[in-house]
Structure formats: C-alpha cells, structure tokens
Scaffold this active site. Structure first.
Site, PDB file in Angstrom:
ATOM      1  N   SER A  60     -26.496   0.112 -24.158  1.00 46.00           N
ATOM      2  CA  SER A  60     -27.016   1.473 -24.076  1.00 46.00           C
ATOM      3  C   SER A  60     -27.575   1.736 -22.680  1.00 46.00           C
ATOM      4  O   SER A  60     -26.842   1.606 -21.698  1.00 46.00           O
ATOM      5  CB  SER A  60     -28.054   1.685 -25.181  1.00 46.00           C
ATOM      6  N   HIS A  86     -23.760   3.261 -32.670  1.00 42.77           N
ATOM      7  CA  HIS A  86     -24.200   2.924 -31.323  1.00 42.77           C
ATOM      8  C   HIS A  86     -24.278   1.421 -31.175  1.00 42.77           C
ATOM      9  O   HIS A  86     -25.225   0.787 -31.641  1.00 42.77           O
ATOM     10  CB  HIS A  86     -25.573   3.567 -31.079  1.00 42.77           C
ATOM     11  N   ASP A 142     -19.668   7.260 -31.101  1.00 42.02           N
ATOM     12  CA  ASP A 142     -21.007   6.794 -30.763  1.00 42.02           C
ATOM     13  C   ASP A 142     -21.843   8.025 -30.451  1.00 42.02           C
ATOM     14  O   ASP A 142     -21.470   8.827 -29.587  1.00 42.02           O
ATOM     15  CB  ASP A 142     -20.946   5.868 -29.541  1.00 42.02           C
TER      16      ASP A 142
END
Length: 494
Positions: free
Chosen positions: A193, A462, A433
C-alpha cells in the site's frame, strides 16, 4: 535549506558518518514473540540537512535468514499507512513467505519515524478528528472546514518542532541509515500500500542501493497525495458498477433489482432514506453518508451484497443490520488500515509511550508534509467536492472533501519526489482493489520503467501477498530468490 548528503556517499569527517557506522545492539523483542525475533535501536538525525543536530531513535526488528549459506541479504518491510507501525512485520510475514525466501533473507521490520516505537508523535486528536470521510453537505461544510483547521492546529501545537521532518523522503533516508548500520551494500524490500510509494521513493533517491523490491498493491507516485484521495472515488465508481451487474444477475437470491440500473436505483433509494432517517444497525444508526463511506466494500461483491440487503430490510422496519459489511471490507474502505496499528497506544517493546492518536498524527504528518499539492482555499475543496460528486456519485465528495493539509502551518520543505527510473522491481496487484486501484498501480508501473507487474484477474481487496496464496506467488518467489523478473507484464488467475 542546506544540501542533503545521501548516506551512500559519506566522506571522512561528514556528520552522517556516525550514523552509518553505529553498532546495533540486538535483544529479544518481548516475551510474547518467538525467541528469534530481535529488536534494536538505530539513531538517525531528525533533520538531515543538519545531521549534527537533534537525534531520534528508530525501532527496528529482524528474524535472521534461515540459512547462512543461502543468505542473500536484508529484506526491509513496510506495512502501509502512512502512520502504521511495522516492527512486527517479520513475524507477520514469515508464514506468508516460502521457505526458500526465508532462507535467503533477514526479515527486517521497522516503525517509521514518528510512529510506534520510533520517537512517536501525537496531536491530541479525538473522535471525529481522526476520520477521513465526511460527506458533503452545503449546510455542514463550514463544520468540516473548522474540523480540518482544528486538526492542523492541534498537531502543530503538540508536535510542531518535529512535524516538518516526518516525511516519506526522510523515512527513505532512514532506511538507508538502517542499511548502512546493518552492514549491507544494498537492501531488498517488501512494501504494501503506502509502502509501495515509500519503496519507489527509495529507489529514486538511492538507485544504486536498491536490490529486489516487491511492491504489493501500488499507488501512483504522481498522485501524492491530494490526487490519491480523489482517485479512490474513481475506482469506487468502477467497482460499484461491477457490483450492480453482479447483484442484478442474482436478483432471484437478493432481490435488489433485475437490471444494473434497478440495483443502482435501489441503492440510491436506501441512501436517500438513510439521510432522512438513519438506518438502525448493531453498532448504531447509519446515515446515508455513513453507508456510502463503506464504498471500498463494493470490490467484495459476495460479502457486501448481504449487508445491503440487511440495511434495506432494517430501513423498512426489520431487525438492525450488521454495523459493517465485514471486517476485511471495512479495512479496505479507508486510506489507513487501522487493523495494522500494531500494539496501539501505551508502552511498547522499547518502552515508548505511544499516544492514542499516533497513527492519525503520523498519517497527517506525511500526507501534509510530503507535497505542496493541497489547496489552501476552502472554497477550492467545495468546488472539487461538487464536481467529483457529479462525476462519481458514490463517493466523489468523500475523496475531495477538505482535509487538515489545507491548514498545515508549513508547506513541504522539499518538493514531492518525481519517481522515474529503471530500477528493477516487481509490482503485484489485484484487479479490484479499493485503495490501490488498478489505475493507480498502472501509474506506478509507468514510473518504474524497469519494473514488471503481475495483475491478479478478478482479484478482490487490498493486498496480494499479504492476503495469502494467489497466482502471483510463483513470480514473487522467483524474483526474490533469483532476481529474475517476468519477461513482460503478466495477468494471472481469472
């Protein structure tokens, strides 16, 4: 501002030399972890333009490579955020990595500066001051402006001497100090991320020190950070459209409408009803805006649909609906994954007293301090909200709304990093996502010319490697163990 000296080019007598040559004292992290999980402190300068000045502590951790003979080097890790501790990542990631990878790398975790056990900061934020999503309403917009201003004021009052130095570029510099202190010529890296952005910035600043970099669920570096907030709304609209098609095809089961248009209408009527009369749930009544704030859940079509059905029934007088779609969907719906907050407030492995709002404080420090892209005029946010809500009805206002960065006391000290290099890296990405959208990952791929990307077709949620087995695993293992990338970008699964 004085020129910043990279740790990789230290001349004799340079103040940075003391950081590169420091000796680490490894100790068992705590009694609740495996004996092989060790922690140490690393000293870094608060201000890299004045390395002889104030020092701060970084908390790092490791699990040694399983084979001294097969050992390749150190694999640093970051779990995202920003503002999320990463000290426990070696323990959390070890079961997700195959034995051949664990044999070759020391797994290195660290809490980024200002976070967790690394000289943590706090702003004294409470309740709604720690939330990111505020649905737009012309009548309540002044309150949103006041809230954003209050957060900025509190942060600067509590931590103004440190805030300008809590940035991605400085965290990348810290990583290079860690590399030098570990005695490594190069480092490898796994970032998730926000961690993909941190990794990309490191490769741009220290390309000669970048070895094997795996970027899981990548963000577009050109969007840091105002553009990323608004980009989530575009991705949400695509996921919502896909969900209407999925639900319509299963109307006999869920009764939300026989066509995508009817499903969309049903959802719109639910939101309108909830804005008039909040819908009862097990966690309290939800307004339409509160329901919309869970927009990230629409990538999980099979789990979000029963929640919408339950909300619809509760709105019609039935029993309270569940408060959220599922725990995983909730963590996907906000820019910072609170599930990754580690030990949270209180004393940790090094006895640091972590403020209760440390994650939020660290988040805003980076988002606001990394870039000068945030408008200063509240009316610009109002115009953007109205425009984005028209374009992306599901969540356009949630992404474009005013944030504390509009009132940050000091503009970023350095320009945002322009990522454009030929360093080899492997990007792994789910097609669906809600945070690191497919479009954002493509932006990272364009910035890293030497990279390859593996896209999991139909992949929801995610995280790829962090979520467990996937069709991308073989490429990740091959790359980490041999350094070989796929010959071209790959789409796997279905």
């Amino acid at each position: 501002m004085a020129a910043l000296t990279p740790v990789t080019a230290i001349a004799a007598g340079d103040p940075l030399q003391q950081y590169a040559q420091q000796k680490l004292r490894w100790e068992r992290c705590d009694t609740g972890r495996p004996a092989g999980f060790e922690c140490a402190k690393v000293k870094v300068p608060l201000d890299y333009s004045a390395p002889g000045g104030r020092k701060i502590d970084l908390a790092i951790s490791r699990i040694k490579a399983g084979s001294a003979k097969e050992r390749h080097g150190a694999l640093l890790m970051n779990p995202g955020g920003p503002g999320v501790p990463g000290l426990t990542m070696p323990v959390e990631m070890e079961p997700l990595l195959p034995a051949v990878v664990r044999e070759r790398f020391d797994l290195i975790g660290f809490d980024p500066r200002g976070v967790g056990q690394s000289s943590p900061i706090g702003c004294g934020l409470t309740g709604d001051e720690q939330t990111f999503h505020h649905p737009y309403n012309a009548r309540t917009f002044p309150k949103d402006v006041a809230r954003a201003r209050a957060v900025a004021d509190k942060c600067w009052a509590k931590a103004g001497d440190v805030l300008p130095h809590i940035t991605t570029r400085n965290t990348a510099r810290d990583m290079d100090v860690v590399r030098a202190a570990l005695g490594e010529r190069k480092i490898s890296y796994f970032g998730y991320s926000y961690g993909t952005y941190l990794g990309a910035v490191y490769t741009q600043m220290f390309p000669q020190r970048s070895d094997r970099f795996v970027l899981d669920s990548a963000l577009d570096p050109t969007l840091a950070w105002r553009g990323a907030f608004r980009g989530w709304s575009a991705g949400a609209e695509l996921a919502f459209t896909r969900w209407t098609e999925w639900a319509a095809a299963r109307n006999a089961t869920y009764g939300l409408g026989p066509t995508p248009a009817e499903v969309r209408k049903t959802y719109g009527e639910l939101i309108a009803h909830a804005d008039r009369t909040p819908v009862p749930t097990t966690g309290g009544a939800l307004s339409g805006g509160a329901i919309r704030s869970e927009y990230g859940a629409f990538v999980h079509v099979a789990t979000v649909t029963p929640w919408i059905v339950a909300l619809k029934a509760a709105a019609a007088g039935g029993p309270p609906a569940p408060a959220t779609p599922t725990a995983s969907a909730v963590s996907d719906s906000v820019p910072v994954r609170s599930a990754d907050a580690g030990a949270g407030a209180g004393a940790g492995a090094f006895g640091a007293d972590v403020p209760a709002d440390n994650q939020s404080a660290g988040t805003w420090a980076v988002f606001c301090g990394d870039t000068r892209s945030w408008p200063r005029n509240p009316e610009q946010y109002r115009r953007d909200v109205i425009r984005d809500r028209a374009t992306y009805p599901l969540a356009g206002d949630l992404g474009a709304t005013i944030q504390p960065c509009a009132f940050w006391k000091s503009a970023a000290r350095e320009p945002a990093t322009v990522v454009s290099n030929d360093v080899n890296a492997l990007i792994v990405q789910n097609q669906w996502d809600p945070q690191a959208t497919a479009a954002m990952a493509q932006g990272m791929r364009r910035a890293l010319h030497g990279a390859r990307m593996v896209t999991v077709a139909g992949g929801e949620g995610h995280g790829v490697v962090v979520a467990g087995p996937s069709c991308a695993d073989a490429d990740v293992t091959r790359y980490l163990t041999t350094g070989r990338l796929p010959a071209k970008d790959v789409t796997c699964g279905g």
